[in-house]
Design a protein around this motif. Structure first.
Motif, PDB file in Angstrom:
ATOM      1  N   ALA A 126      29.245   3.039 -71.273  1.00  0.00           N
ATOM      2  CA  ALA A 126      27.994   2.482 -71.753  1.00  0.00           C
ATOM      3  C   ALA A 126      28.222   1.363 -72.760  1.00  0.00           C
ATOM      4  CB  ALA A 126      27.134   3.580 -72.374  1.00  0.00           C
ATOM      5  N   GLY A 127      29.248   1.459 -73.556  1.00  0.00           N
ATOM      6  CA  GLY A 127      29.492   0.472 -74.599  1.00  0.00           C
ATOM      7  C   GLY A 127      30.485  -0.599 -74.174  1.00  0.00           C
ATOM      8  N   PRO A 128      30.831  -1.493 -75.102  1.00  0.00           N
ATOM      9  CA  PRO A 128      31.731  -2.606 -74.773  1.00  0.00           C
ATOM     10  C   PRO A 128      33.214  -2.246 -74.793  1.00  0.00           C
ATOM     11  CG  PRO A 128      30.942  -2.834 -77.005  1.00  0.00           C
ATOM     12  CD  PRO A 128      30.248  -1.638 -76.432  1.00  0.00           C
ATOM     13  N   THR A 129      33.579  -1.045 -75.229  1.00  0.00           N
ATOM     14  CA  THR A 129      34.991  -0.670 -75.304  1.00  0.00           C
ATOM     15  C   THR A 129      35.343   0.337 -74.222  1.00  0.00           C
ATOM     16  OG1 THR A 129      34.511   1.112 -76.857  1.00  0.00           O
ATOM     17  CG2 THR A 129      35.035  -1.045 -77.796  1.00  0.00           C
ATOM     18  N   HIS A 130      36.632   0.367 -73.869  1.00  0.00           N
ATOM     19  CA  HIS A 130      37.128   1.332 -72.890  1.00  0.00           C
ATOM     20  C   HIS A 130      38.568   1.691 -73.230  1.00  0.00           C
ATOM     21  CE1 HIS A 130      39.642  -1.644 -70.784  1.00  0.00           C
ATOM     22  NE2 HIS A 130      38.676  -2.489 -71.050  1.00  0.00           N
ATOM     23  N   PRO A 131      39.046   2.885 -72.827  1.00  0.00           N
ATOM     24  CA  PRO A 131      40.392   3.323 -73.176  1.00  0.00           C
ATOM     25  C   PRO A 131      41.471   2.926 -72.162  1.00  0.00           C
ATOM     26  CG  PRO A 131      39.202   5.138 -72.231  1.00  0.00           C
ATOM     27  CD  PRO A 131      38.248   3.982 -72.290  1.00  0.00           C
ATOM     28  N   HIS A 132      41.201   1.922 -71.315  1.00  0.00           N
ATOM     29  CA  HIS A 132      42.150   1.563 -70.265  1.00  0.00           C
ATOM     30  C   HIS A 132      42.860   0.236 -70.549  1.00  0.00           C
ATOM     31  CE1 HIS A 132      40.532   4.842 -67.921  1.00  0.00           C
ATOM     32  NE2 HIS A 132      39.321   4.389 -68.204  1.00  0.00           N
ATOM     33  N   GLY A 133      43.078  -0.055 -71.814  1.00  0.00           N
ATOM     34  CA  GLY A 133      43.735  -1.302 -72.182  1.00  0.00           C
ATOM     35  C   GLY A 133      45.193  -1.363 -71.736  1.00  0.00           C
ATOM     36  N   ALA A 134      45.854  -0.215 -71.617  1.00  0.00           N
ATOM     37  CA  ALA A 134      47.262  -0.181 -71.225  1.00  0.00           C
ATOM     38  C   ALA A 134      47.462  -0.642 -69.784  1.00  0.00           C
ATOM     39  CB  ALA A 134      47.827   1.225 -71.388  1.00  0.00           C
ATOM     40  N   GLN A 135      46.421  -0.528 -68.949  1.00  0.00           N
ATOM     41  CA  GLN A 135      46.530  -0.955 -67.552  1.00  0.00           C
ATOM     42  C   GLN A 135      46.356  -2.464 -67.402  1.00  0.00           C
ATOM     43  OE1 GLN A 135      44.925   1.883 -68.428  1.00  0.00           O
ATOM     44  NE2 GLN A 135      46.390   3.244 -67.482  1.00  0.00           N
ATOM     45  N   ASN A 136      45.995  -3.144 -68.491  1.00  0.00           N
ATOM     46  CA  ASN A 136      45.813  -4.596 -68.501  1.00  0.00           C
ATOM     47  C   ASN A 136      44.830  -5.049 -67.419  1.00  0.00           C
ATOM     48  OD1 ASN A 136      46.128  -7.194 -69.361  1.00  0.00           O
ATOM     49  ND2 ASN A 136      48.028  -7.543 -68.251  1.00  0.00           N
ATOM     50  N   PRO A 137      43.571  -4.584 -67.479  1.00  0.00           N
ATOM     51  CA  PRO A 137      42.622  -4.971 -66.441  1.00  0.00           C
ATOM     52  C   PRO A 137      42.228  -6.445 -66.529  1.00  0.00           C
ATOM     53  CG  PRO A 137      41.535  -3.703 -68.150  1.00  0.00           C
ATOM     54  CD  PRO A 137      42.993  -3.703 -68.474  1.00  0.00           C
ATOM     55  N   GLN A 138      42.088  -7.074 -65.378  1.00  0.00           N
ATOM     56  CA  GLN A 138      41.715  -8.483 -65.298  1.00  0.00           C
ATOM     57  C   GLN A 138      40.193  -8.582 -65.214  1.00  0.00           C
ATOM     58  OE1 GLN A 138      44.164 -10.746 -65.659  1.00  0.00           O
ATOM     59  NE2 GLN A 138      45.464  -8.928 -65.829  1.00  0.00           N
ATOM     60  N   PRO A 139      39.565  -9.494 -65.974  1.00  0.00           N
ATOM     61  CA  PRO A 139      38.096  -9.629 -65.895  1.00  0.00           C
ATOM     62  C   PRO A 139      37.665 -10.279 -64.587  1.00  0.00           C
ATOM     63  CG  PRO A 139      39.009 -11.219 -67.429  1.00  0.00           C
ATOM     64  CD  PRO A 139      40.142 -10.366 -66.992  1.00  0.00           C
ATOM     65  N   ILE A 140      36.523  -9.835 -64.072  1.00  0.00           N
ATOM     66  CA  ILE A 140      35.936 -10.409 -62.862  1.00  0.00           C
ATOM     67  C   ILE A 140      34.542 -10.903 -63.201  1.00  0.00           C
ATOM     68  CG2 ILE A 140      34.947  -9.855 -60.608  1.00  0.00           C
ATOM     69  CD1 ILE A 140      37.123  -8.027 -60.058  1.00  0.00           C
ATOM     70  N   GLU A 141      34.227 -12.115 -62.783  1.00  0.00           N
ATOM     71  CA  GLU A 141      32.884 -12.657 -62.941  1.00  0.00           C
ATOM     72  C   GLU A 141      32.106 -12.413 -61.670  1.00  0.00           C
ATOM     73  OE1 GLU A 141      31.284 -13.946 -65.576  1.00  0.00           O
ATOM     74  OE2 GLU A 141      33.065 -13.430 -66.747  1.00  0.00           O
TER      75      GLU A 141
END
Length: 142
Positions: A126-141
């Motif tokens: 729901a919020g702007p943070t997530h605990p998956h930073g270690a997976q280095n997710p790429q942003p999609i527009e």
């Protein structure tokens, strides 16, 4: 043409992050379902799980068009006699901010064991943070 069988170890699985703030509910859900199935890959096979992982943030700020905010209804049954419960989009998003997006994505995936397995590859917050930073997710527009 022969059916493509990809070994799970050979399929490259990426992580993506989508910011749903201000985006239309159905458009986000359709794009996520396509990524989860792996339809954008050249090695796509409808019977295999070769899609990517998706993290969705700001799910509580997703929008719907028209008067759907008050008129779109979600139903579930408790299992007891007369136990049909109905909620509007507005009520549901105030109680469970991630549920409308989860239900939309789940409805666009295949029914059965494959669909249930694919749905585990999406993480909605729901919020702007997530605990998956270690997976280095790429942003999609979108």
């Amino acid at each position: 043409m022969k059916t493509v069988f990809v070994k799970p170890a050979e399929a490259e699985r990426k992580w993506y992050v989508i910011d749903a703030e201000g985006k239309v509910l159905g458009r986000v859900a359709a794009r996520v379902a396509s990524i989860l199935r792996g339809k954008e890959k050249a090695i796509f096979a409808p019977h295999q799980e070769i899609g990517d992982y998706v993290v969705i943030v700001n799910a509580d700020k997703v929008v719907v068009t028209g008067r759907k905010k008050s008129q779109k209804m979600y139903h579930h049954h408790t299992g007891f006699v007369g136990g049909l419960k109905s909620y509007s989009f507005e009520t549901l998003i105030s109680r469970h901010p991630t549920q409308p997006l989860e239900l939309a994505i789940k409805g666009m995936l295949p029914k059965g064991p494959l669909g249930r397995k694919l749905f585990k590859n999406v993480k909605v917050y729901a919020g702007p943070t997530h605990p998956h930073g270690a997976q280095n997710p790429q942003p999609i527009e979108l």
